[in-house]
Design an enzyme around this catalytic site. Structure first.
Site, PDB file in Angstrom:
ATOM      1  CB  SER A 125      -1.307  -4.713   3.128  1.00 18.77           C
ATOM      2  OG  SER A 125      -0.502  -4.138   4.136  1.00 18.77           O
ATOM      3  CB  CYS A 140      -0.929  -0.011   1.205  1.00 16.46           C
ATOM      4  SG  CYS A 140      -2.005  -1.464   1.292  1.00 16.46           S
ATOM      5  CB  ALA A 141       4.049   2.029  -1.697  1.00 16.21           C
ATOM      6  NE  ARG A 179      11.151   7.784  -2.058  1.00 16.84           N
ATOM      7  CZ  ARG A 179      10.230   8.612  -2.547  1.00 16.84           C
ATOM      8  NH1 ARG A 179      10.299   8.990  -3.823  1.00 16.84           N
ATOM      9  NH2 ARG A 179       9.246   9.064  -1.774  1.00 16.84           N
ATOM     10  CE1 TYR A 215       2.668  -6.684   0.753  1.00 13.63           C
ATOM     11  CE2 TYR A 215       4.876  -7.568   1.141  1.00 13.63           C
ATOM     12  CZ  TYR A 215       3.951  -6.550   1.270  1.00 13.63           C
ATOM     13  OH  TYR A 215       4.313  -5.381   1.898  1.00 13.63           O
ATOM     14  CB  ALA A 260       0.232   1.461  -4.459  1.00 18.02           C
ATOM     15  CE  LYS A 284      12.004   5.309 -10.582  1.00 22.62           C
ATOM     16  NZ  LYS A 284      11.746   6.179  -9.406  1.00 22.62           N
TER      17      LYS A 284
END
Length: 360
Positions: free
Chosen positions: A37, A13-14, A173, A62, A17, A101
């Site tokens: 999730s 659920c980023a 990140r 998942y 997304a 990516k």
């Protein structure tokens, strides 16, 4: 009879997304079918907030998404460190794969993902949305015009945004165990792909990272740059950063023309995107202006670039499902070259900014 859509499952659920959920809904040949999730409550909340139909399957893992026989394709927006495991498993479950990516931590991981995709006959594509905007095709027409643009000599690409303090402390990140490539993976991927796109995917001979990268305390790159050199004399530079104002530029210079675009990753507007093209320009007699003036081009689209990407991916999947076609190899080839250059930039930084030779 209505066309049968490609049924998507989403792993995780980023935040990105949310954008892809909308794109899947907008694509005329795709449908939101499932989301999974590690938390069932989180998956339910995500589905409720992002346009999933009442019939959508909501899973607390998942694995459950991948085990659902009705899921045709999966979109994976998980941290890069998890891509190898879940992409390979998705391919082994015969799920076509749209992978966010950067696709992998290095080309060795990417090759393992592609081996699994090829062994199981599934389509692979990365989430570089800008490649699917109709503007990108129009810009390529200009770069390919020998009379207006000539031969490519130099490309500069820049991708940055000014991250918040919270982002710099807590975003995946900037965490070495989740996305150790940092800004190089999150933003540099776009720069490298745009340079290779302009160069018709001819790999450079050498890559030399620029001095002065910024790393956080954990050693994750927050800003960096690099130069690329080709055997025929072409050169390019790029810079990517979590520490500079939002800038998404490409400048491509040829022997006869110049291309400028200032919003290549995410257009200023969803349905219209522009670029400028200058051809055989010079100064006026008194050097008080340019002649001819660069031309401005606006390219409109009925679908957002992310919906265009989903539509193209779904078209390839439908061709495999309904006609027995083989997966399109264009995208894995492009993506592998991007990963090779990214790996070389990282290696050059680690070697004290020495030139790194590119190999296949």
């Amino acid at each position: 009879m209505a066309e049968t859509p490609i049924r998507f499952g989403i792993l995780g659920c980023a935040t990105i997304a949310r954008k892809l959920s909308r794109a899947i809904t907008l694509s005329p040949i795709s449908s939101l079918y499932a989301v999974g999730s590690r938390s069932l409550d989180k998956a339910k909340k995500f589905a409720a907030e992002n346009g999933f139909p009442p019939s959508a399957k909501i899973y607390g893992s998942y694995e459950a998404v991948l085990d659902d026989p009705n899921v045709d394709a999966v979109y994976i927006p998980l941290p890069t460190s998890l891509h190898l495991k879940w992409a390979v498993l998705a391919a082994e479950k015969k799920k076509h794969l749209l992978l966010e990516k950067p696709v992998a931590l290095n080309v060795a991981e990417f090759d393992r993902i592609i081996e699994a995709c090829e062994a199981n006959g599934v389509q692979f594509m990365d989430g570089s949305m800008w490649m699917h905007h109709p503007r990108t095709a129009k810009m390529k027409e200009f770069l390919s015009d020998s009379k207006r643009f000539g031969q490519l000599k130099m490309v500069h690409s820049f991708s940055s945004f000014a991250a918040s303090d919270d982002f710099l402390k807590n975003d995946i990140r900037v965490k070495p165990d989740l996305d150790s490539l940092g800004a190089l993976g999150g933003l540099g991927w776009y720069c490298i792909s745009s340079i290779l796109w302009a160069a018709d995917y001819e790999l450079p001979k050498t890559v030399t990272a620029l001095r002065g990268p910024v790393l956080n305390e954990a050693g994750v790159i927050l800003a960096c740059g690099s130069s690329l050199q080709w055997e025929d004399g072409k050169t390019s530079t790029f810079h990517c950063s979590f520490l500079s104002n939002l800038t998404l530029d490409i400048t491509a210079i040829g022997t006869k023309g110049t291309l400028h675009v200032h919003d290549f990753i995410v257009p200023h507007q969803e349905r219209a995107a522009s670029f400028s093209a200058a051809s055989q320009t010079g100064f006026t007699e008194l050097v008080s202006g340019w002649v001819p003036l660069p031309s401005q081009h606006v390219v409109t689209t009925d679908l957002s670039q992310e919906a265009c990407m989903v539509r193209e991916f779904s078209r390839l999947v439908k061709r495999i499902k309904e006609s027995g076609s083989k997966p399109e190899t264009k995208w894995p080839s492009i993506i592998r070259k991007t990963q090779l250059v990214l790996d070389a930039v990282k290696e050059s930084i680690e070697k004290g900014f020495e030139p790194v030779q590119i190999g296949d």
